[in-house]
Scaffold this active site. Structure first.
Site, PDB file in Angstrom:
ATOM      1  N   GLU A 173      11.219  -8.816  33.397  1.00 38.78           N
ATOM      2  CA  GLU A 173      10.328  -8.761  32.317  1.00 38.78           C
ATOM      3  C   GLU A 173       9.546  -9.972  32.149  1.00 38.78           C
ATOM      4  O   GLU A 173      10.182 -11.081  31.885  1.00 38.78           O
ATOM      5  CB  GLU A 173      11.239  -8.434  30.931  1.00 38.78           C
ATOM      6  CG  GLU A 173      10.199  -8.024  29.644  1.00 38.78           C
ATOM      7  CD  GLU A 173      10.945  -8.214  28.422  1.00 38.78           C
ATOM      8  OE1 GLU A 173      10.609  -7.727  27.391  1.00 38.78           O
ATOM      9  OE2 GLU A 173      11.958  -9.170  28.294  1.00 38.78           O
TER      10      GLU A 173
ATOM     11  N   ASP B  55      15.680 -10.004  31.740  1.00 39.21           N
ATOM     12  CA  ASP B  55      15.166 -10.064  30.537  1.00 39.21           C
ATOM     13  C   ASP B  55      14.275 -11.267  30.389  1.00 39.21           C
ATOM     14  O   ASP B  55      14.838 -12.265  31.142  1.00 39.21           O
ATOM     15  CB  ASP B  55      16.245 -10.042  29.261  1.00 39.21           C
ATOM     16  CG  ASP B  55      15.899  -9.855  27.907  1.00 39.21           C
ATOM     17  OD1 ASP B  55      15.262  -9.057  27.711  1.00 39.21           O
ATOM     18  OD2 ASP B  55      15.968 -10.999  27.242  1.00 39.21           O
TER      19      ASP B  55
ATOM     20  N   ASP C  47      20.991  -4.759  32.557  1.00 39.06           N
ATOM     21  CA  ASP C  47      20.055  -5.559  32.109  1.00 39.06           C
ATOM     22  C   ASP C  47      20.745  -6.975  32.250  1.00 39.06           C
ATOM     23  O   ASP C  47      22.142  -7.239  32.158  1.00 39.06           O
ATOM     24  CB  ASP C  47      20.068  -5.316  30.590  1.00 39.06           C
ATOM     25  CG  ASP C  47      18.701  -5.465  29.894  1.00 39.06           C
ATOM     26  OD1 ASP C  47      18.086  -6.513  30.352  1.00 39.06           O
ATOM     27  OD2 ASP C  47      18.125  -4.541  29.457  1.00 39.06           O
TER      28      ASP C  47
ATOM     29  N   HIS D  92      12.373   0.215  25.010  1.00 39.34           N
ATOM     30  CA  HIS D  92      13.251  -0.066  23.632  1.00 39.34           C
ATOM     31  C   HIS D  92      12.488  -0.797  22.880  1.00 39.34           C
ATOM     32  O   HIS D  92      13.202  -1.142  21.615  1.00 39.34           O
ATOM     33  CB  HIS D  92      14.830  -0.445  24.206  1.00 39.34           C
ATOM     34  CG  HIS D  92      14.711  -1.727  24.836  1.00 39.34           C
ATOM     35  ND1 HIS D  92      14.371  -2.069  25.986  1.00 39.34           N
ATOM     36  CD2 HIS D  92      15.079  -3.141  24.181  1.00 39.34           C
ATOM     37  CE1 HIS D  92      14.438  -3.138  26.207  1.00 39.34           C
ATOM     38  NE2 HIS D  92      15.048  -3.957  25.324  1.00 39.34           N
ATOM     39  N   ASP D  93      11.714  -1.444  23.142  1.00 38.10           N
ATOM     40  CA  ASP D  93      10.955  -2.477  22.383  1.00 38.10           C
ATOM     41  C   ASP D  93       9.603  -1.822  21.868  1.00 38.10           C
ATOM     42  O   ASP D  93       9.009  -2.707  20.993  1.00 38.10           O
ATOM     43  CB  ASP D  93      10.331  -3.764  23.087  1.00 38.10           C
ATOM     44  CG  ASP D  93      11.796  -4.676  23.298  1.00 38.10           C
ATOM     45  OD1 ASP D  93      12.718  -4.741  22.747  1.00 38.10           O
ATOM     46  OD2 ASP D  93      11.784  -5.430  24.408  1.00 38.10           O
TER      47      ASP D  93
HETATM   48  O1  TEU Z   1      11.948  -8.604  24.902  1.00 34.31           O
HETATM   49  C1  TEU Z   1      11.168  -9.674  24.914  1.00 34.31           C
HETATM   50  C2  TEU Z   1      10.224 -10.006  23.863  1.00 34.31           C
HETATM   51  O2  TEU Z   1       9.333 -10.877  24.114  1.00 34.31           O
HETATM   52  C3  TEU Z   1      10.056  -8.923  22.911  1.00 34.31           C
HETATM   53  O3  TEU Z   1      10.932  -9.543  21.712  1.00 34.31           O
HETATM   54  C4  TEU Z   1       8.769  -8.528  22.528  1.00 34.31           C
HETATM   55  O4  TEU Z   1       8.084  -9.698  22.268  1.00 34.31           O
HETATM   56  C5  TEU Z   1       9.126  -7.763  21.293  1.00 34.31           C
HETATM   57  O5  TEU Z   1       9.881  -6.854  21.392  1.00 34.31           O
HETATM   58  C6  TEU Z   1       7.667  -7.187  20.960  1.00 34.31           C
HETATM   59  O6  TEU Z   1       7.703  -6.330  19.913  1.00 34.31           O
HETATM   60  C7  TEU Z   1      13.186  -8.659  25.645  1.00 34.31           C
HETATM   61  C8  TEU Z   1      14.053  -7.482  25.219  1.00 34.31           C
HETATM   62  O7  TEU Z   1      13.437  -6.425  25.546  1.00 34.31           O
HETATM   63  C9  TEU Z   1      14.068  -7.562  23.903  1.00 34.31           C
HETATM   64  O8  TEU Z   1      14.910  -5.964  23.323  1.00 34.31           O
HETATM   65  C10 TEU Z   1      14.862  -8.565  23.098  1.00 34.31           C
HETATM   66  O9  TEU Z   1      15.128  -8.615  21.674  1.00 34.31           O
HETATM   67  C11 TEU Z   1      14.289  -9.744  23.669  1.00 34.31           C
HETATM   68  O10 TEU Z   1      13.869  -9.926  25.076  1.00 34.31           O
HETATM   69  C12 TEU Z   1      15.217 -11.006  23.400  1.00 34.31           C
HETATM   70  O11 TEU Z   1      16.424 -10.921  24.452  1.00 34.31           O
END
Ligand code: TEU
Length: 555
Positions: free
Chosen positions: A259, A204, A102, A331-332
């Site tokens: 992403e 990311d 990542d 993971h989100d």
């Molecule tokens: O996620 C991007 C992001 O926009 C997320 O915060 C998303 O809006 C949210 O999870 C939806 O519920 C990335 C990573 O995948 C995330 O784990 C990080 O927290 C975020 O960036 C910041 O680095």
């Protein structure tokens, strides 16, 4: 090192995402670690995956579970050491599994030495690494709230009127990519890991690195309604990514998957068009917004298959490179079983298999998120104090800002929080699910007694067996790897059915996204093809049982 000819191996990759803190704990501190990952390499190899994506393992104060990096050149000590990481890379390599890291370079942690210096030293040489603004007539450029529901401007400790910008938590100051020195630093980070043998990066929030400062005066509401346009897909995004490609990525046989939050098809097409030399793939989220209003998961709405089909069709047909990233979890996101109209109770196993087949045989590169292969479900946590994720904890109090919706939002809150995906991996039915010998950082789901890897491996009809079949099938099918895509049932809220074609060969997938029996008589033609997968035993009439899926081939 000069440029090399890339093999584009990612097009044949089957990627497994590991969330290290929840994967496997080797030393009994309740937190997953690198040696834990090493102990599971044989398991991953047995699935047949040929690439893993590691969520961040870098040094970090873990305010956002590692998406806040304080040192890009070392490992978060509770996860292990750089030596452990090298050993892990070597062991993955022995098994023919590539590793992608990542890469979080839209922001650092506030504990990164660049930022610590900026925060305490008014003349810091790193000041221009971050986005800093002075108040003018007592005012900041805007009063926006960021993705984690915090004010986007926070005052520097060493100044009375200077503020730094952050779209996430205030512990995640945003980097200033306009500064060429910063870009050189990013290139160094990339080279460091590529030279250690990693095969690429999941980048990311990569479409946030260029911002449109001319729109920084937008009002609060406008930011949201305009799809965050001042901060996403900024004017120099393509230029920055091409620069990374030219100076670093083209010198290695690697891949990048970016992403892209609020990413649109046309901008994604610019990013992945091979002739532009920017990224190889993007993670677009359109299909994850089919059960949320205006792209905000807190505004939960009922799933409709038609909406999903529309999005799938758009991206399957519309991406210039023809290479979608295929994923239904990460993971989100909450777990896929129980989502997308499926059922995580009496039809959990059928649902998980049906979803697996439905997305895995689409056009693109599939990703599997840890635990998805055993049909892990959402967390059973139902108290705020047991949640760990900063996003959820920040948002909960803000539900009161929506007087008309607050009841509804509270009802669905636990269903959509990110901790759903982050509960410890369920390896067996022991006290802590074989994840750890002591209490894990986040509660293990009580259903580990029946949902775990050991159980699934022992069952020839387990969900893992379906994934193994799919991986194997994909690897050996030219139609799946290179064929065209078309829906064969259109505009339907129950049946998700598509055909993949190459030369005269065909693969047909027919899935029932409901708990009711559905007639598929009109697909009779395909029912005469050779059946190569079904998630039910025998009795294959022109009716699909609840969450039934079938795969037919014509050679
Ligand atoms: O996620 C991007 C992001 O926009 C997320 O915060 C998303 O809006 C949210 O999870 C939806 O519920 C990335 C990573 O995948 C995330 O784990 C990080 O927290 C975020 O960036 C910041 O680095």
């Amino acid at each position: 090192m000069g440029k090399i000819k890339r093999t584009n191996w990612y097009k044949d990759a089957i990627v497994y995402q590991i969330y290290p803190r929840s994967f496997c704990d080797s030393n009994g501190d309740g937190l997953g670690d690198i040696r834990g990952i090493i102990s599971k390499i044989d398991y991953l190899a047995s699935l047949g995956v040929n690439c893993v994506w590691l969520s961040p393992i870098y040094e970090s104060p873990q305010q956002d579970n590692g998406y806040d990096i304080s040192n890009y050149y070392d490992i978060y000590p509770p996860f292990g050491t750089l030596e452990d990481a090298k050993e892990m890379f070597a062991k993955f390599k022995e098994k023919g599994i590539r590793v992608i890291m990542d890469l979080v370079v839209n922001h650092t942690s506030d504990q990164h030495y660049w930022f610590k210096d900026v925060n305490t030293n008014p003349n810091s040489p790193y000041k221009d690494f971050y986005i800093i603004r002075k108040k003018v007539n007592g005012k900041l450029p805007n009063k926006w709230k960021g993705f984690f529901h915090e004010d986007v401007w926070t005052k520097l400790d060493c100044s009375e009127d200077e503020y730094y910008f952050h779209m996430f938590a205030k512990t995640q100051p945003e980097l200033n990519w306009e500064n060429p020195k910063l870009r050189e630093e990013v290139k160094k980070i990339l080279r460091f890991w590529l030279d250690l043998g990693v095969s690429g990066f999941r980048c990311d929030v990569i479409n946030l690195i260029s911002k449109d400062y001319s729109k920084f005066g937008y009002g609060n509401l406008k930011l949201f309604l305009k799809g965050y346009s001042p901060v996403v897909d900024g004017p120099r995004l393509n230029e920055y990514l091409h620069e990374l490609y030219e100076d670093v990525l083209s010198h290695y046989d690697c891949m990048t998957v970016g992403e892209t939050v609020f990413g649109k098809l046309d901008t994604s097409n610019q990013l992945v068009d091979p002739k532009n030399e920017e990224l190889d793939m993007v993670f677009n989220m359109d299909h994850l917004n089919v059960d949320a209003f205006i792209g905000a998961k807190w505004f939960y709405r009922k799933f409709k298959l038609k909406r999903l089909m529309k999005v799938v069709n758009k991206w399957q047909k519309g991406l210039v490179s023809g290479n979608n990233s295929l994923f239904i979890e990460n993971h989100d996101q909450r777990r896929s079983v129980g989502r997308f109209g499926t059922n995580d109770k009496e039809y959990r196993v059928q649902s998980a298999k049906m979803l697996a087949v439905s997305y895995f045989l689409l056009k693109g590169t599939p990703f599997i998120y840890q635990g998805q292969e055993i049909g892990m479900t959402n967390t059973d946590i139902n108290r705020l104090e047991d949640l760990k994720d900063i996003e959820a904890l920040n948002f909960y109090p803000r539900i009161d800002d929506f007087p008309f919706l607050k009841k509804y939002m509270r009802r669905h809150f636990f269903e959509v929080v990110r901790d759903n995906a982050r509960t410890p991996m369920q390896w067996d039915d022991s006290k802590y699910a074989g994840f750890s010998t002591s209490e894990p950082w986040l509660k293990v789901n009580a259903n580990k007694d029946k949902i775990n890897v050991k159980e699934s491996l022992n069952d020839p009809n387990g969900i893992i067996a379906t994934y193994k079949f799919l991986i194997d099938f994909r690897k050996n099918s030219d139609v799946i790897k290179h064929g065209s895509f078309d829906f064969i049932v259109k505009n339907n809220n129950s049946i998700f059915a598509y055909i993949r074609k190459k030369n005269n060969k065909e693969v047909v997938v027919i899935s029932n996204f409901t708990a009711k029996e559905k007639c598929i008589k009109k697909l009779e033609k395909y029912l005469n093809y050779e059946l190569c997968y079904c998630n039910y035993e025998k009795d294959l009439g022109p009716k699909l049982r609840p969450y039934e899926t079938r795969t037919y081939i014509k050679n």
